[in-house]
Design an enzyme around this catalytic site. Structure first.
Site, PDB file in Angstrom:
ATOM      1  N   ASP A 183      48.842  30.301  21.385  1.00  0.00           N
ATOM      2  CA  ASP A 183      47.724  29.346  21.168  1.00  0.00           C
ATOM      3  C   ASP A 183      46.207  29.752  20.892  1.00  0.00           C
ATOM      4  OD1 ASP A 183      49.392  27.669  22.743  1.00  0.00           O
ATOM      5  OD2 ASP A 183      48.033  28.303  24.235  1.00  0.00           O
ATOM      6  N   ASP A 184      45.514  29.033  20.355  1.00  0.00           N
ATOM      7  CA  ASP A 184      43.631  29.137  19.563  1.00  0.00           C
ATOM      8  C   ASP A 184      44.188  30.364  18.201  1.00  0.00           C
ATOM      9  OD1 ASP A 184      43.024  28.317  22.158  1.00  0.00           O
ATOM     10  OD2 ASP A 184      42.839  30.203  22.813  1.00  0.00           O
ATOM     11  N   HIS A 238      38.657  22.832  19.784  1.00  0.00           N
ATOM     12  CA  HIS A 238      39.153  23.603  21.087  1.00  0.00           C
ATOM     13  C   HIS A 238      37.670  23.016  21.674  1.00  0.00           C
ATOM     14  CE1 HIS A 238      40.401  26.234  24.108  1.00  0.00           C
ATOM     15  NE2 HIS A 238      41.884  26.197  23.211  1.00  0.00           N
ATOM     16  N   HIS A 331      48.635  34.022  23.381  1.00  0.00           N
ATOM     17  CA  HIS A 331      47.581  33.915  21.908  1.00  0.00           C
ATOM     18  C   HIS A 331      47.844  34.624  21.045  1.00  0.00           C
ATOM     19  CE1 HIS A 331      46.498  32.277  26.390  1.00  0.00           C
ATOM     20  NE2 HIS A 331      45.585  31.445  25.309  1.00  0.00           N
TER      21      HIS A 331
HETATM   22 ZN    ZN Z   1      43.745  27.456  23.344  1.00  0.00          ZN
END
Ligand code: ZN
Length: 362
Positions: A183-184, A238, A331
């Site tokens: 993620d991210d 986000h 992540h």
């Molecule tokens: Zn996230």
């Protein structure tokens, strides 16, 4: 009696003419008389909690008109928060707590209350749809598939879908596979390192990217796609506070749709959405389904996002809780991900040594 009635009428007429004359000169406030109207021909009533002197014989309707009393109408909202016509609560003007004729003459001490209409959201109805095919849940917490009932909540007036819940019926089938998700990102520092490790070990994985980062680093998203990775939507920027599902419905939709558009421009056919912070409810499932996506969460979180997490801790946390069908949340963006990069080869080796395959979520 015969004498009294005409006399009273005369007083009423005199009083009203004073009332009208004063009101005409200086508007609403003129009704609050201090010295001009002799006290013997006024009566005291309460209007919206304030005291008002009016001539005897003044009616309920006179005060409403001259004071411009009007309740605010209550609005009716659909399940999406839009105002819909009809069924509005007009509010009320009450005389001593009751609906009264406008011709009712006021008596000393009468109270006039302006009651605004209340805002309301339409009622909802719930229906159940049987889903015959085997499918992951929505949200998808693991790679298990089952038959589901979809419980769909709709606005009773608008018919808009307000929420969707998946209820598995019967047993689940769990594959001997595990999905690694990142993620991210994309991150110009960490995404290339993670991609290199995944390619080297032939691991298809899933990246949930942030729309504005995808726009800033389009080549990283293209590299993910070229490497056979699955790329999902992780919102445009986000937002985490308030929780994603508590944002305005229009914002939730645009966070998802703008990211979808950006990913489509980069050649991704997006089917997956992971909400920031894992925030979800039946309304989010309804919104994402309307945009052709399903919500993907996870069931293994090794906390690689926690400050100071070491590679050893991250790898151990994954390998202690991973099991067939697991979706692991890692992540590649959002901070220093060197520990995640260092843990990745151990994680891949460990999962394979349990006889489990690694695959991307599609
Ligand atoms: Zn996230």
């Amino acid at each position: 009696m015969r004498v009294h009635l005409p006399l009273r009428r005369t007083l009423v007429a005199a009083g009203l003419s004073v009332l009208v004359a004063v009101a005409a000169i200086s508007g609403r406030d003129a009704l609050v008389s201090r010295r001009r109207v002799p006290p013997q021909i006024t009566i005291s009533v309460r209007v919206r909690g304030a005291t008002l002197q009016v001539p005897p014989g003044t009616t309920f309707g006179d005060v409403i008109r001259l004071q411009g009393l009007r309740p605010r109408a209550g609005r009716l909202f659909d399940v999406d928060g839009n105002v819909i016509a009809g069924h509005r609560d007009p509010g009320a003007l009450l005389l001593d707590g009751r609906h009264s004729s406008l011709k009712t003459p006021l008596a000393p001490g009468d109270r006039i209350r302006v009651v605004d209409g209340t805002d309301r959201t339409e009622a909802t109805t719930t229906g159940r749809v049987h889903e015959r095919s085997w499918a992951p849940g929505d949200p998808e917490f693991s790679l298990s598939v089952a038959r589901h009932d979809e419980v769909i909540t709709r606005g009773a007036i608008s018919g808009e879908v307000a929420g969707i819940s998946f209820v598995p019926t019967g047993r689940a089938k769990t594959p001997r596979t595990v999905a690694l998700t990142f993620d991210d990102g994309p991150s110009p520092t960490y995404t290339p390192q993670i991609l290199r490790l995944l390619r080297r070990d032939r691991v298809p994985a899933t990246f949930f990217v942030i729309g504005e980062l995808a726009q800033r680093y389009p080549n990283l998203v293209r590299a993910e796609l070229r490497s056979g990775m699955s790329v999902g939507n992780h919102s445009w920027d986000h937002p985490e506070s308030p929780p994603f599902v508590d944002l305005e419905p229009a914002r939730v939709r645009s966070e998802i749709s703008t990211t979808n558009a950006e990913l489509a421009r980069l050649g991704d056919h997006v089917h997956l959405f992971r909400p920031p912070g894992g925030s979800f409810d039946p309304s989010l499932v309804a919104v994402t389904q309307a945009q052709g996506l399903r919500v993907v969460l996870w069931d293994v979180d090794p906390r690689d996002w926690a400050p100071g997490a070491s590679a050893r801790q991250i790898a151990r946390a994954v390998l202690e809780s991973v099991k067939p069908g697991a979706v692991v949340e890692l992540h590649d963006g959002g901070g220093d991900r060197s520990a995640t990069v260092a843990a990745l080869p151990k994680i891949i080796r460990g999962i394979r040594s349990m006889g489990l395959r690694l695959r991307a979520i599609r």
